[in-house]
Enzyme design. Structure first.
Site, PDB file in Angstrom:
ATOM      1  N   LYS A  82       0.730  -1.224  -0.078  1.00 28.98           N
ATOM      2  CA  LYS A  82      -0.027  -0.062   0.048  1.00 28.98           C
ATOM      3  C   LYS A  82       0.775   1.363  -0.081  1.00 28.98           C
ATOM      4  CE  LYS A  82      -3.508  -0.956  -0.542  1.00 28.98           C
ATOM      5  NZ  LYS A  82      -3.929  -1.562  -1.948  1.00 28.98           N
ATOM      6  N   GLY A 106       2.163   2.475  -2.565  1.00 30.94           N
ATOM      7  CA  GLY A 106       2.398   3.044  -4.201  1.00 30.94           C
ATOM      8  C   GLY A 106       2.698   2.157  -5.169  1.00 30.94           C
ATOM      9  N   THR A 107       2.884   0.919  -4.966  1.00 25.73           N
ATOM     10  CA  THR A 107       3.537  -0.076  -5.776  1.00 25.73           C
ATOM     11  C   THR A 107       2.902   0.010  -7.014  1.00 25.73           C
ATOM     12  OG1 THR A 107       2.980  -1.444  -3.899  1.00 25.73           O
ATOM     13  CG2 THR A 107       4.162  -2.545  -5.751  1.00 25.73           C
ATOM     14  N   LYS A 124      -8.519   6.727  -2.179  1.00 24.79           N
ATOM     15  CA  LYS A 124      -8.465   8.124  -2.164  1.00 24.79           C
ATOM     16  C   LYS A 124      -7.098   8.562  -2.903  1.00 24.79           C
ATOM     17  CE  LYS A 124     -11.353   9.308   1.708  1.00 24.79           C
ATOM     18  NZ  LYS A 124     -11.432   9.729   2.913  1.00 24.79           N
ATOM     19  N   PHE A 135      -4.265   9.787 -10.502  1.00 29.54           N
ATOM     20  CA  PHE A 135      -5.242   8.834  -9.922  1.00 29.54           C
ATOM     21  C   PHE A 135      -6.538   8.525 -10.515  1.00 29.54           C
ATOM     22  CE2 PHE A 135      -8.527   8.320  -6.504  1.00 29.54           C
ATOM     23  CZ  PHE A 135      -8.076   7.378  -5.777  1.00 29.54           C
ATOM     24  N   SER A 188      -4.443   2.913   4.516  1.00 24.96           N
ATOM     25  CA  SER A 188      -4.673   2.166   3.347  1.00 24.96           C
ATOM     26  C   SER A 188      -4.572   0.741   3.381  1.00 24.96           C
ATOM     27  CB  SER A 188      -3.735   2.642   2.311  1.00 24.96           C
ATOM     28  OG  SER A 188      -3.665   1.954   0.942  1.00 24.96           O
ATOM     29  N   HIS A 239       6.877  -7.558  -2.046  1.00 23.66           N
ATOM     30  CA  HIS A 239       7.011  -6.872  -1.162  1.00 23.66           C
ATOM     31  C   HIS A 239       7.616  -7.362  -0.010  1.00 23.66           C
ATOM     32  CE1 HIS A 239       3.244  -4.540  -2.442  1.00 23.66           C
ATOM     33  NE2 HIS A 239       2.516  -5.517  -2.316  1.00 23.66           N
TER      34      HIS A 239
END
Ligand code: A3P
Length: 306
Positions: free
Chosen positions: A45, A47-48, A269, A242, A150, A120
């Site tokens: 979470k 911004g991958t 968001k 976005f 997030s 990750h």
């Protein structure tokens, strides 16, 4: 439709994990990286997806629009450690041609050069071939408060993840590092330390991307020795907003049936500071105190607002 039960978190060599990420461990550890591979590493979470899409466009936009309109981003940028067991038919629409999905297999079969590969994993778990081959590494970090918020909403909507419980419980677990892929603090610090000794490394921040995406694209280009024209760069910048990524079926994970986007959309968001809508004053004070103890390196600084 048969629904897979939520997985349980367990301790794996000192790091919280679920079986989807440990099942294929030998193949992960023995994965054969290639010298031109680009590893995109993040705590979940951070911004991958955003950085994966930026890199995919920078590296492959010249291949024409078909790639962008017909191949979901998660197939273009395989998730190294994922390995999901056979699914009841119909449970995952994107799996119609697979009996199971292993990120290592997807990566092995990628036809492109360079390969973009996402992970990750905390730094100590990364297959050694990435270091031996001197692969380029892009690490994306996000401030702990927004990252926690997030992650909470992601666990609510993705039945492939453990039950997050109430926000207060989740936040406590986050502070204690009882999360899939372990402690946020260990993750961002571990990768930061690696950067001190491994030169082929670009450490970047979600907040910087929000502040000035064009500048961050320039920095990525310079790290990767790419020289797109100003028009190409503008096109990338426009594609990765976005709103555009939220509308784009290839980037918004709408092809994933384990994600219930009516509970919370994957593209939720996309802001810095949404934590203020979640943390109570007491939670914020406790979090800051705990953060001070765990974040001792003055060189690694995060912004919780911009
Ligand atoms: P929020 O839940 O705060 O909205 P990851 O890809 O590592 O799973 O990270 C997902 C987070 O990145 C989500 O954060 C998502 O909205 C945000 N994100 C994805 N693409 C983005 C974009 N183009 N601009 C801003 N935020 C983006």
């Amino acid at each position: 439709m048969e629904v897979r039960p939520r997985p349980e978190l367990f301790d794996f060599h000192g790091v919280g994990m679920i079986t989807d990420f440990t099942e294929n461990w030998d193949n992960i550890q023995n994965f054969k990286a290639r010298p031109d591979d680009i590893l995109i590493a993040t705590y979940p979470k951070a911004g991958t997806t955003w950085v994966s899409y930026i890199l995919d466009l920078l590296c492959f936009a010249h291949m024409g629009p078909d790639r962008q309109t017909s191949i979901p981003l998660h197939d273009r940028v395989p998730f190294l450690e994922i390995c999901e067991p056979p699914m009841p038919k119909g449970l995952r629409s994107w799996q119609t041609n697979h009996s199971y999905l292993a990120g290592t297999d997807l990566a092995d079969k990628l036809p492109t050069t360079p390969r973009l590969i996402k992970t990750h994993l905390p730094v100590q778990f990364v297959p050694k071939s990435f270091w031996e081959q001197r692969c380029r590494v892009v690490y994306v970090a996000r401030n702990a408060k927004d990252n926690a918020v997030s992650y909470f909403h992601f666990e609510r909507m993705d039945s492939g993840m453990p039950e997050p419980g109430k926000w207060s419980t989740f936040l406590q677990n986050f502070m204690e590092g009882k999360m899939v892929f372990g402690s946020w603090y260990d993750h961002v610090n571990g990768w930061w330390e690696k950067k001190q000794t491994y030169s082929n490394f670009h450490y970047m921040f979600y907040e910087d991307l929000i502040e000035d995406c064009g500048r961050e694209i320039d920095r990525l280009c310079s790290f990767l020795s790419l020289s797109p024209s100003p028009e190409e760069k503008e096109r990338v910048k426009a594609s990765v907003t976005f709103d555009n990524m939220k509308q784009n079926k290839m980037t918004n994970y709408s092809t994933f049936d384990s994600m219930n986007q009516t509970i919370s959309p994957f593209m939720r968001k996309g802001k810095v500071g949404d934590w203020k809508n979640h943390f109570t004053v007491a939670q914020n004070e406790q979090f800051d105190e705990d953060n001070k103890q765990k974040m001792k390196n003055p060189d690694l600084k995060f912004r919780c607002e911009i």
